[in-house]
Design an enzyme around this catalytic site. Structure first.
Site, mmCIF file in Angstrom:
data_model
loop_
_atom_site.group_PDB
_atom_site.id
_atom_site.type_symbol
_atom_site.label_atom_id
_atom_site.label_comp_id
_atom_site.label_asym_id
_atom_site.label_seq_id
_atom_site.Cartn_x
_atom_site.Cartn_y
_atom_site.Cartn_z
ATOM 1 N N LYS A 81 -47.920 -90.999 -96.282
ATOM 2 C CA LYS A 81 -49.348 -91.023 -96.602
ATOM 3 C C LYS A 81 -50.161 -91.587 -95.445
ATOM 4 O O LYS A 81 -51.255 -91.115 -95.149
ATOM 5 C CB LYS A 81 -49.603 -91.855 -97.863
ATOM 6 C CG LYS A 81 -49.153 -91.165 -99.148
ATOM 7 C CD LYS A 81 -49.491 -92.014 -100.361
ATOM 8 C CE LYS A 81 -48.936 -91.410 -101.642
ATOM 9 N NZ LYS A 81 -49.018 -92.344 -102.783
ATOM 10 N N LYS B 53 -42.141 -75.818 -103.783
ATOM 11 C CA LYS B 53 -42.222 -76.403 -105.123
ATOM 12 C C LYS B 53 -43.643 -76.286 -105.660
ATOM 13 O O LYS B 53 -44.597 -76.377 -104.891
ATOM 14 C CB LYS B 53 -41.864 -77.900 -105.038
ATOM 15 C CG LYS B 53 -40.536 -78.254 -105.686
ATOM 16 C CD LYS B 53 -40.252 -79.734 -105.559
ATOM 17 C CE LYS B 53 -40.779 -80.505 -106.748
ATOM 18 N NZ LYS B 53 -40.272 -81.903 -106.754
ATOM 19 N N LYS C 71 -49.928 -79.318 -106.620
ATOM 20 C CA LYS C 71 -51.380 -79.176 -106.447
ATOM 21 C C LYS C 71 -51.741 -79.034 -104.974
ATOM 22 O O LYS C 71 -52.685 -78.346 -104.637
ATOM 23 C CB LYS C 71 -52.095 -80.427 -106.950
ATOM 24 C CG LYS C 71 -51.764 -80.771 -108.347
ATOM 25 C CD LYS C 71 -52.788 -80.177 -109.255
ATOM 26 C CE LYS C 71 -52.410 -80.546 -110.665
ATOM 27 N NZ LYS C 71 -53.122 -79.786 -111.636
#
Ligand code: TRP
Length: 335
Positions: free
Chosen positions: A112, A196, A199
């Site tokens: 991140k 996969k 979103k």
């Protein structure tokens, strides 16, 4: 009874089918055999700087989906993390037991932080796994069902628990076990079936959103990417699109893939898609309707969450009192 604890962040308007099958279905099953506690971890979501209105609505929508899936507030606790202040309190305590190096090794943080640049990342993102450990340890949790991506965070929770017990005596905190939910059905993106379902891949047509209008979902199924040879068989490498449709079909009906392949022998992709679209609509409609009912009566939903928070906070406070005492913090006699 053995206690399970798990949680999701309220970071989307709707779960997708992969989240639902991988997590919620498992949570609902665990209620039969365990003392279950499920939280919507809104404090974790703050690390992504959400808009206040969006955070509020997503917190309710996430809780509504727990309930629609069958999390039963009569048997299990369902609550919002920020309603139980003990999470933030224990998180501070745990941070004093966490090494800088240890926290720096968390791969999810590194991923991140890389996206924003290390100095653009907030400190909350860095201490995120410590808050997660607090969630777990507050309830003397035995088992934590999570996906593979949370394994390292779970390991940190265990290390912290063992370290604290090593110094202040066994039983100061419970050492939790990870229950890595094996993806019984790994669901891929309908438009890009080697990725996969997620979103973040961007194409809304590739995703089956649990709260979408089931008719729109049916459309997505019908326009799913397949391949040129028209044989219906399961082959993840050569035929990822068709294999994904078979996987979804199997997951939603409980029928095995071989049986489906036999049934569709000699038939065309279009047949499979039309039937699967029906299966998906039949599966999603009751879930969709139940969730929307909760979302459209927020007072009723907030009432359930308030009850959950009241019970959770009683358990959490007892744990926190025990830990504070073992650590040598003076008893708060004013309470
Ligand atoms: N980090 C988890 C996720 O993103 C969510 C989470 C927060 C959680 N606290 C937890 C999961 C405690 C299990 C137990 O999926």
């Amino acid at each position: 009874m053995t206690r399970v604890f798990s949680a999701m962040q309220p970071t989307s308007d709707s779960l997708h089918l992969g989240n639902y099958l991988g997590a919620l279905v498992e949570w609902v099953k665990l209620q039969d055999t365990h003392d279950a506690i499920y939280s919507v971890v809104d404090l974790h979501a703050l690390t992504q700087a959400p808009e206040p209105e969006l955070l509020r609505s997503r917190t309710r929508r996430t809780a509504a989906q727990y309930l629609a899936a069958g999390v039963d507030p009569e048997r299990s606790l369902c609550f919002v993390q920020s309603h139980v202040p003990q999470h933030a309190e224990l998180s501070w305590i745990l941070s004093t037991f966490t090494g800088m190096g240890e926290a720096s090794r968390m791969t999810q943080f590194k991923d991140k932080a890389q996206k924003t640049g290390e100095s653009g990342a907030n400190v909350g993102l860095f201490t995120y796994p410590i808050l997660m450990a607090a969630d777990i340890l507050l309830y003397d949790t035995d088992v934590v069902p999570v996906g593979e991506d949370q394994r390292q965070h779970l390991e940190l929770s265990r290390d912290l628990a063992q370290r604290i017990n090593g110094r202040f005596g066994e039983g100061t905190v419970m050492v939790p076990e990870a229950h890595i939910v094996k993806e019984t059905a790994k669901i891929y993106d309908l438009q890009d079936p080697v990725k996969k379902m997620s979103k973040s891949t961007g194409n809304p047509k590739g995703i089956i959103e649990m709260l979408d209008d089931p008719k729109k979902v049916a459309k997505n199924i019908k326009s799913a990417v397949t391949d040129l040879d028209s044989v219906i068989r399961f082959d993840r490498e050569a035929k990822p699109g068709v294999s994904n449709l078979l996987t979804i079909y199997s997951a939603l009906t409980g029928r095995d893939v071989d049986g489906l392949v036999a049934e569709y022998e000699g038939r065309m992709y279009g047949h499979l898609k039309v039937d699967l679209a029906d299966v998906v609509v039949a599966y999603l409609t009751p879930f969709h309707d139940a969730a929307m009912e909760w979302i459209e009566s927020p007072e009723r939903l907030d009432g359930v969450l308030a009850q959950g928070a009241a019970k959770a906070s009683t358990i959490a406070q007892a744990t926190l009192d025990r830990i504070y005492d073992r650590l040598g913090l003076l008893p708060p006699l004013h309470r």
